[in-house]
Design a protein around this motif. Sequence first.
Motif, short mmCIF file in Angstrom:
data_model
loop_
_atom_site.label_atom_id
_atom_site.label_comp_id
_atom_site.label_asym_id
_atom_site.label_seq_id
_atom_site.Cartn_x
_atom_site.Cartn_y
_atom_site.Cartn_z
N GLU A 143 -1.39 -5.77 9.95
CA GLU A 143 -0.89 -6.64 11.05
C GLU A 143 -0.06 -7.70 10.42
N GLU A 144 -0.80 -8.40 9.19
CA GLU A 144 -0.27 -9.51 8.47
C GLU A 144 1.00 -9.02 8.03
N HIS A 145 1.37 -8.14 7.50
CA HIS A 145 2.44 -7.35 6.76
C HIS A 145 3.69 -7.55 7.99
N LEU A 146 3.20 -6.82 9.18
CA LEU A 146 4.36 -6.91 10.33
C LEU A 146 4.66 -8.20 10.78
N ALA A 147 3.61 -9.11 10.90
CA ALA A 147 3.85 -10.63 11.10
C ALA A 147 4.67 -11.37 10.05
N ALA A 148 4.71 -11.02 8.96
CA ALA A 148 5.42 -11.58 7.96
C ALA A 148 6.92 -10.88 7.74
N GLY A 149 7.14 -10.00 8.53
CA GLY A 149 8.67 -9.25 8.62
C GLY A 149 8.74 -8.17 7.61
N ALA A 150 7.52 -7.48 7.28
CA ALA A 150 7.68 -6.31 6.23
C ALA A 150 8.50 -5.14 6.91
N LYS A 151 9.09 -4.57 5.84
CA LYS A 151 9.69 -3.13 6.01
C LYS A 151 8.46 -2.29 5.53
N MET A 152 7.92 -1.36 6.19
CA MET A 152 6.81 -0.93 5.97
C MET A 152 7.43 0.77 5.45
N ALA A 173 -7.30 -13.37 6.86
CA ALA A 173 -7.42 -14.73 6.82
C ALA A 173 -7.16 -15.54 5.35
N PHE A 174 -7.56 -15.04 4.24
CA PHE A 174 -7.31 -15.29 3.20
C PHE A 174 -5.84 -15.22 2.63
N PHE A 175 -5.15 -14.26 3.22
CA PHE A 175 -3.75 -13.94 3.03
C PHE A 175 -3.13 -15.11 3.78
N ARG A 176 -3.44 -15.29 5.03
CA ARG A 176 -2.67 -16.21 5.86
C ARG A 176 -2.84 -17.62 5.10
N GLU A 177 -4.16 -18.05 4.49
CA GLU A 177 -4.32 -19.16 3.71
C GLU A 177 -3.48 -19.42 2.73
N LEU A 178 -3.24 -18.35 1.99
CA LEU A 178 -2.27 -18.33 0.78
C LEU A 178 -0.80 -18.55 1.40
N LEU A 179 -0.34 -18.04 2.45
CA LEU A 179 0.82 -18.20 2.82
C LEU A 179 1.33 -19.81 3.37
N ALA A 180 0.19 -20.38 3.97
CA ALA A 180 0.17 -21.85 4.19
C ALA A 180 0.33 -22.42 3.33
N LEU A 181 -0.21 -21.97 1.70
CA LEU A 181 -0.04 -22.91 0.75
C LEU A 181 1.35 -22.50 -0.10
N GLY A 182 2.14 -22.03 0.72
CA GLY A 182 3.50 -21.67 -0.04
C GLY A 182 3.40 -20.44 -0.80
N MET A 188 -0.82 17.40 6.78
CA MET A 188 -0.54 15.79 6.60
C MET A 188 -1.16 14.81 7.62
N SER A 189 -2.30 14.00 7.19
CA SER A 189 -3.03 13.27 7.99
C SER A 189 -1.74 12.01 8.13
N ALA A 190 -2.44 11.22 9.36
CA ALA A 190 -1.55 9.89 9.52
C ALA A 190 -1.65 8.99 8.47
N ALA A 191 -0.80 8.08 8.12
CA ALA A 191 -0.72 7.08 7.16
C ALA A 191 -1.72 6.34 7.28
N ARG A 192 -2.71 6.07 6.07
CA ARG A 192 -3.53 4.74 6.14
C ARG A 192 -3.08 3.57 6.19
N ARG A 193 -3.90 2.50 6.59
CA ARG A 193 -3.54 1.05 6.83
C ARG A 193 -4.42 0.23 6.16
N THR A 194 -3.93 -0.53 5.47
CA THR A 194 -4.98 -1.65 4.81
C THR A 194 -5.18 -2.55 5.69
N PRO A 195 -6.45 -3.38 5.55
CA PRO A 195 -6.58 -4.62 6.34
C PRO A 195 -5.62 -5.72 6.63
N LEU A 196 -4.54 -5.74 5.88
CA LEU A 196 -3.51 -6.58 6.13
C LEU A 196 -2.21 -5.94 6.77
#
Lengths: 361, 128
Positions: A11-20, A206-215, A1-9
Motif C-alpha cells: 500500500e505504501e508503494h501505491l501511495a508513493a505513485g509506484a508502477k508495480m 510505519a518505518f518506511f513512512r518515517e524514512l520518506l518524511a526524513l527525505g 500460476m498463483s496470484a502475485a504476492r505482496r510485501t507489507p509495503l
Amino acid sequence: MSAARRTPLYEEHLAAGAKMVDFAGWEMPIHYGSQLKEHNTVRTGAGVFDVSHMTVVDITGADAKAWLQKLIANDVAKLGFTGKALYSGMLNEDGGVVDDLIVYLADDGYRMVVNAGTTDKDLAWMTRQAEGFAVTLTPRKDLAMLAVQGPAAVERVCAARPQWADAIRSLKVFQGLPFDAWFVARTGYTGEDGVEIMLPAGDAAAFFRELLALGVEPIGLGARDTLRLEAGMNLYGHDMDETVSPLEAGMGWTLAMKDGRDFIGRQALEAKLAAGVAMRQVGLVLEGRGVLREGQRVVVEGVGEGVITSGTFSPTLGHSIAIARVPFATGESATVDLRGTLTPVRVVKLPFVRGGKKVFE
Amino acid sequence: MSNIPAELKYVTSHEWLRLEADGSVTVGITEHAQELLGDIVFVELPKVGAQLAAEEQAGVVESVKAASDVYAPIAGEVLAVNEALEGTPELANSEPYGEGWFFRIRPANAADLDSLLDAAAYAAEIGA
C-alpha cells in the motif's frame, strides 16, 4: 500460476505513485516515476528499497556451522563475531551456482538471506542437504526487509532511530547488529554506503513512512538493477546460474579452497581449475551511442566469442556498460553484435562505479 | 490514463502523426509508447532527405529498459529531424506530442493519412 504476492509495503508503494510489476511472483515497484532520477538519488542522497521479497532463513542447531561449511563455497569459519556477514555462492555437485547469498553469524546460529526467485528451490536443496545434520531451518516470513542506500543513508536512519545511532554509525562494512526484534547491517547492492534492515513485517510500513518524511526517496527495482550493474555486482539468473561456474562469473574470491574443507561443488571446481578455466567475467564499456543488452554476442577477434550477461545504460557515466563472460585470453578490446552491427567496446575490470565515482581505467 | 490528443492520427506501432498547415506531417511516439519504454536515453533518427516507405524502419529509441524500432507510418521524404533529441532524449518522455517530436515528412500521398487510426481507434487499440 498463483496470484502475485505482496510485501507489507504494498500500500505504501501505491501511495508513493509506484508502477508495480511482477517480479519472481511478487508485485513489486519498478519505479515511482523515473528510474534515472531514482538512480541518481541513491548516488547522491538517500533512497529506500523494499526488498521484503527476499527470504531470510535462520539456521540453528548443534551442527549449524559444520553444515554451512559443507553447503556453501565460502567458509563461515571466517565469521569472527556476532553480526559479521559473508557473501557466498551455494553450489551444486557440478560446481554450478544454485544461488548467491549473504550469511550472518547470530548469537544462536546463523542468518542467511537468499534471492526471491530461487527461494523454493533453495529451501528444497538446503533441506535435502540437511539430512544427517542436527540443524533447523526457519524461513522468517514474519520479517520485512528494507535497504536504505546512498551517501546520506546512514545518517537518515540514525535520525529516525536516534537511540541506536551510535551503534549504527559504528558498524563497519559487512557488519550488523540486532536492535530488539530488528537487525541492521551495513550491507547493500548499490556500491554506496548504507544499511539493510530486517524488521517485523508489522513495523515496516510505519518505518518506511518515517524514512520518506526524513527525505529518503523510494527507489524501484529498475534503479536497483542499474545501481548494482554499475557496482559490478552479479544478478542471479543473469550473470550466473546452475550452468555457470563461479570461476567464470567473477566469484573466484568467494571460493575458500585453501584448506581441505569438503564443500559441495569443490571437486568440480578443482577439476575445472586443473583442466583450465575457459572464460572470465569482465566489464564492457560502450562510449558511443547505443545500449548493450543481456544476451548480445561478444566477438573477440582471433580469440573467440562470449556473451553479455547484464547490460544497461549507466546513468552515472552517461553511456552504456555491461557485464560479460568472455574467453579467458580476451585483451582490452572486443566487439558486440549490437542489433546486427559489430560495435567496438572496451574491456575493463569491474566495478564501474563506487561511491558515486567512475573507478575503471 | 494515457493522453491521446483528438487532433492527431495514430498507427498500431505507437507513432502519432500531425498534418501541418504546409501539408507536411510531423511524427513522434505516443505517450503510451514512452510509458512502456521508460526513461529514454538515445534516439536515432532518419537522415534528412531520406525517402521512406510506409512501415520502413526510420530510427531506434533506446530506453534504460529496451531498444525499440521507430517506423515511418506513411511513405514520404524526410524534411526535418528533431535535433534536440540528440542531447535531450528525455524530451520524448516529458513532451511526447510537443518538443519530443521525432521527424517531419512530406507525404508521398496525402490521402494515406485518411486510412490511419483516429484517437478513439488508437485508444481502443491500447485498451485505454
